[in-house]
Design a protein around this motif. Structure first.
Motif, PDB file in Angstrom:
ATOM      1  N   VAL A   1      75.519  39.195  15.192  1.00 42.02           N
ATOM      2  CA  VAL A   1      74.357  38.317  15.104  1.00 42.02           C
ATOM      3  C   VAL A   1      73.356  38.912  14.113  1.00 42.02           C
ATOM      4  O   VAL A   1      73.018  40.095  14.207  1.00 42.02           O
ATOM      5  CB  VAL A   1      73.687  38.161  16.489  1.00 42.02           C
ATOM      6  CG1 VAL A   1      72.452  37.270  16.388  1.00 42.02           C
ATOM      7  CG2 VAL A   1      74.666  37.610  17.513  1.00 42.02           C
TER       8      VAL A   1
ATOM      9  N   TYR B   1      72.431  45.017  12.364  1.00 40.17           N
ATOM     10  CA  TYR B   1      72.587  43.669  12.887  1.00 40.17           C
ATOM     11  C   TYR B   1      72.794  43.786  14.386  1.00 40.17           C
ATOM     12  O   TYR B   1      73.022  44.874  14.924  1.00 40.17           O
ATOM     13  CB  TYR B   1      73.777  42.933  12.242  1.00 40.17           C
ATOM     14  CG  TYR B   1      75.075  43.699  12.311  1.00 40.17           C
ATOM     15  CD1 TYR B   1      75.932  43.557  13.391  1.00 40.17           C
ATOM     16  CD2 TYR B   1      75.442  44.585  11.300  1.00 40.17           C
ATOM     17  CE1 TYR B   1      77.110  44.270  13.465  1.00 40.17           C
ATOM     18  CE2 TYR B   1      76.628  45.308  11.369  1.00 40.17           C
ATOM     19  CZ  TYR B   1      77.452  45.143  12.455  1.00 40.17           C
ATOM     20  OH  TYR B   1      78.612  45.861  12.531  1.00 40.17           O
TER      21      TYR B   1
ATOM     22  N   GLU C   1      74.041  29.596  23.046  1.00 39.01           N
ATOM     23  CA  GLU C   1      72.846  30.397  22.761  1.00 39.01           C
ATOM     24  C   GLU C   1      73.019  31.820  23.270  1.00 39.01           C
ATOM     25  O   GLU C   1      72.638  32.787  22.598  1.00 39.01           O
ATOM     26  CB  GLU C   1      71.618  29.755  23.399  1.00 39.01           C
ATOM     27  CG  GLU C   1      71.167  28.462  22.736  1.00 39.01           C
ATOM     28  CD  GLU C   1      69.964  27.843  23.429  1.00 39.01           C
ATOM     29  OE1 GLU C   1      69.449  28.454  24.407  1.00 39.01           O
ATOM     30  OE2 GLU C   1      69.525  26.758  23.011  1.00 39.01           O
TER      31      GLU C   1
ATOM     32  N   GLY D   1      76.441  39.824  19.798  1.00 39.77           N
ATOM     33  CA  GLY D   1      76.405  38.932  20.935  1.00 39.77           C
ATOM     34  C   GLY D   1      77.666  39.052  21.761  1.00 39.77           C
ATOM     35  O   GLY D   1      78.182  40.148  21.984  1.00 39.77           O
TER      36      GLY D   1
ATOM     37  N   PHE E   1      75.578  33.826  13.142  1.00 42.39           N
ATOM     38  CA  PHE E   1      76.561  34.688  13.793  1.00 42.39           C
ATOM     39  C   PHE E   1      77.889  34.578  13.077  1.00 42.39           C
ATOM     40  O   PHE E   1      78.211  33.566  12.471  1.00 42.39           O
ATOM     41  CB  PHE E   1      76.694  34.398  15.286  1.00 42.39           C
ATOM     42  CG  PHE E   1      76.920  32.958  15.643  1.00 42.39           C
ATOM     43  CD1 PHE E   1      75.862  32.074  15.736  1.00 42.39           C
ATOM     44  CD2 PHE E   1      78.192  32.490  15.938  1.00 42.39           C
ATOM     45  CE1 PHE E   1      76.067  30.740  16.082  1.00 42.39           C
ATOM     46  CE2 PHE E   1      78.413  31.167  16.295  1.00 42.39           C
ATOM     47  CZ  PHE E   1      77.334  30.288  16.354  1.00 42.39           C
ATOM     48  N   THR E   2      78.674  35.636  13.165  1.00 39.93           N
ATOM     49  CA  THR E   2      79.817  35.800  12.274  1.00 39.93           C
ATOM     50  C   THR E   2      80.799  36.809  12.837  1.00 39.93           C
ATOM     51  O   THR E   2      80.471  37.580  13.738  1.00 39.93           O
ATOM     52  CB  THR E   2      79.314  36.283  10.889  1.00 39.93           C
ATOM     53  OG1 THR E   2      80.429  36.505  10.026  1.00 39.93           O
ATOM     54  CG2 THR E   2      78.547  37.596  11.003  1.00 39.93           C
TER      55      THR E   2
ATOM     56  N   GLY F   1      69.590  34.655  13.283  1.00 42.03           N
ATOM     57  CA  GLY F   1      70.332  33.890  14.264  1.00 42.03           C
ATOM     58  C   GLY F   1      71.727  33.484  13.830  1.00 42.03           C
ATOM     59  O   GLY F   1      72.506  32.990  14.648  1.00 42.03           O
TER      60      GLY F   1
ATOM     61  N   THR G   1      80.686  42.653  24.382  1.00 43.84           N
ATOM     62  CA  THR G   1      79.720  43.221  23.431  1.00 43.84           C
ATOM     63  C   THR G   1      80.174  44.549  22.835  1.00 43.84           C
ATOM     64  O   THR G   1      79.436  45.170  22.069  1.00 43.84           O
ATOM     65  CB  THR G   1      78.360  43.440  24.120  1.00 43.84           C
ATOM     66  OG1 THR G   1      78.537  44.313  25.253  1.00 43.84           O
ATOM     67  CG2 THR G   1      77.759  42.123  24.588  1.00 43.84           C
TER      68      THR G   1
ATOM     69  N   ARG H   1      69.922  39.648  12.998  1.00 43.78           N
ATOM     70  CA  ARG H   1      68.585  39.667  13.582  1.00 43.78           C
ATOM     71  C   ARG H   1      67.515  39.412  12.537  1.00 43.78           C
ATOM     72  O   ARG H   1      66.541  38.705  12.772  1.00 43.78           O
ATOM     73  CB  ARG H   1      68.334  41.031  14.250  1.00 43.78           C
ATOM     74  CG  ARG H   1      69.223  41.301  15.438  1.00 43.78           C
ATOM     75  CD  ARG H   1      68.902  42.620  16.109  1.00 43.78           C
ATOM     76  NE  ARG H   1      69.221  43.765  15.268  1.00 43.78           N
ATOM     77  CZ  ARG H   1      69.828  44.872  15.701  1.00 43.78           C
ATOM     78  NH1 ARG H   1      70.204  44.963  16.973  1.00 43.78           N
ATOM     79  NH2 ARG H   1      70.069  45.879  14.889  1.00 43.78           N
TER      80      ARG H   1
ATOM     81  N   ALA I   1      75.384  33.764  21.035  1.00 50.86           N
ATOM     82  CA  ALA I   1      74.841  34.099  19.719  1.00 50.86           C
ATOM     83  C   ALA I   1      73.538  34.878  19.793  1.00 50.86           C
ATOM     84  O   ALA I   1      72.844  35.021  18.778  1.00 50.86           O
ATOM     85  CB  ALA I   1      74.631  32.816  18.917  1.00 50.86           C
ATOM     86  N   SER I   2      73.184  35.391  20.963  1.00 53.20           N
ATOM     87  CA  SER I   2      71.999  36.236  21.121  1.00 53.20           C
ATOM     88  C   SER I   2      72.389  37.703  21.001  1.00 53.20           C
ATOM     89  O   SER I   2      73.500  38.091  21.364  1.00 53.20           O
ATOM     90  CB  SER I   2      71.346  35.994  22.487  1.00 53.20           C
ATOM     91  OG  SER I   2      70.881  34.670  22.611  1.00 53.20           O
ATOM     92  N   ASP I   3      71.469  38.511  20.517  1.00 54.59           N
ATOM     93  CA  ASP I   3      71.733  39.946  20.413  1.00 54.59           C
ATOM     94  C   ASP I   3      71.665  40.583  21.790  1.00 54.59           C
ATOM     95  O   ASP I   3      70.659  40.471  22.487  1.00 54.59           O
ATOM     96  CB  ASP I   3      70.704  40.590  19.475  1.00 54.59           C
ATOM     97  CG  ASP I   3      70.897  42.092  19.363  1.00 54.59           C
ATOM     98  OD1 ASP I   3      72.045  42.559  19.532  1.00 54.59           O
ATOM     99  OD2 ASP I   3      69.912  42.808  19.103  1.00 54.59           O
TER     100      ASP I   3
END
Length: 413
Positions: free
Chosen positions: A387, A379, A365, A382, A403-404, A401, A182, A389, A368-370
């Motif tokens: 991600v 933003y 999941e 994850g 993600f990039t 949701g 992270t 928001r 791709a969660s914050d």
């Protein structure tokens, strides 16, 4: 290696993302681009029939806008070449190449790109694959597996230097595995004005130049350099995914590339993805272009080291010339739009592609969660990916949701 505010991505399609604490780029640079966009569905370009955009719920007119943009930036000399891909509902809605891959070679859809920091999501997936097997918990201290990271120290803030005798203090808690993924570990990159010189002097690689030695060698030296903040206290873009790559090596008992190859690349048939290219694949590597002082695109040459600021040196021939045993989990891979699209589609499918499961749905999941909350203002972040928001918070067209991430040479997914 890093998308950021202040560094001009060559295409204005994605919003440039933040890299806190980074020195601004000394001049505008434009690189050959890969744009890989993966939408809901299964399969990928090599396996799937083309579909009319309307048949998969897309607007042909709006996709044409993207194609017009790619053509325009090439025609006006902002890019040498570009590849764009959109897949939805198992069908290729858009897959085009424009411009040139090199002075004497047109851009092809099979062009290979230096994807730099788009390596990070792949490394995060490798970590999660081991996590699913019960090899560790994400909250485990890194030092349980890499003992050199025990007792890490932290730079004293500038505001406290007058009242603290030492330049460093013990970290308030250990670095956790999740911190590596992270960017909350306190590790940074070579542009940092307080530890950049040490990273350079200790020959800590960032993935974009030739490197003697291995991850084990470099991460041992990195552990002796102080963090810029205690783990968990801030978001700082840095070498965490490189340390995570070394974690994979220790836990899996094999080098990072071998693990990625057996666990991710082979099952997904990502045949053109790797850290180093043989002669046959090197012939498809897209050249790197920069604008000269007159504002004209000029091919960057091999056998040279280019500098960003005073402490970040990079080359362009690191995938094809020099040692081939350093696997930078934060920035070393090369890939094609097709290959990376298969990886992205696997994530979009919840961890599976063509009947081959790489990750569980719950791991994707989690990825791709914050995980960082208010540590980033526009933003979330994850495990290896940014991600979205809230589109209002992000202030660009996007979906909650989504993600990039992107890379130093202006690649993006």
């Amino acid at each position: 290696m890093f998308p950021m505010r202040g560094f001009r991505l060559s295409l204005p399609l994605p919003k440039p993302l933040r890299t806190d604490g980074m020195a601004p780029h000394p001049r505008r640079v434009t690189f050959t681009v890969l744009v890989a966009l993966s939408l809901a569905g299964a399969g990928f370009a090599a396996d799937l029939p083309r579909a009319e955009p309307a048949d998969v719920g897309l607007s042909g007119k709006r996709l044409q806008r993207a194609d017009n943009l790619l053509r325009a930036v090439v025609d006006q000399g902002d890019l040498a070449g570009a590849v764009g891909l959109v897949v939805r509902h198992g069908h290729v809605a858009y897959f085009e190449a424009h411009g040139r891959a090199d002075d004497d070679r047109p851009m092809g859809r099979d062009a290979i790109f230096r994807i730099a920091s788009m390596t990070k999501p792949v490394t995060a997936a490798a970590v999660l694959a081991l996590y699913e097997q019960g090899a560790f918990r994400l909250q485990d201290p890194v030092s349980a597996y890499l003992p050199e990271f025990a007792d890490v120290r932290v730079l004293v803030p500038d505001s406290l230097r007058a009242v603290v005798d030492s330049a460093t203090v013990p970290a308030q808690r250990p670095i956790r595995i999740s911190d590596l993924l992270t960017h909350t570990s306190g590790l940074t990159y070579h542009w940092n004005d307080r530890v950049g010189d040490q990273l350079w002097e200790q020959k800590i690689p960032h993935g974009l130049h030739q490197v003697e030695g291995t991850l084990a060698d470099a991460m041992g030296r990195l552990a002796r350099i102080p963090l810029v903040h205690s783990p968990g206290q801030a978001w700082t873009y840095g070498l965490g995914l490189d340390v995570a790559g070394r974690l994979v090596e220790v836990v899996a008992g094999q080098d990072l590339f071998s693990y990625m190859e057996s666990r991710i690349f082979d099952p997904l048939e990502m045949d053109d993805t790797g850290f180093y290219l043989g002669k046959k694949r090197a012939a498809r590597l897209a050249a790197v272009y920069s604008k000269n002082a007159a504002g004209t695109l000029q091919r960057m040459v091999a056998d040279s080291t280019y500098m960003m600021g005073q402490t970040l040196g990079f080359s362009i021939d690191y995938p094809t010339d020099g040692p081939t045993h350093y696997y930078a989990g934060g920035g070393g891979l090369c890939s094609t739009a097709g290959d990376y699209g298969r990886f992205a589609q696997m994530l979009a499918n919840g961890g599976e592609l063509d009947g081959k499961r790489i990750l569980s749905r719950k791991s994707v999941e989690l990825m791709a969660s914050d995980h960082v909350g208010t540590l980033l203002p526009d933003y979330g972040f994850g495990l290896g990916v940014a991600v979205i928001r809230d589109p209002g918070e992000f202030s660009e067209l996007s979906s909650p949701g989504a993600f990039t991430w992107g890379g130093f040479f202006s690649t993006h997914f």
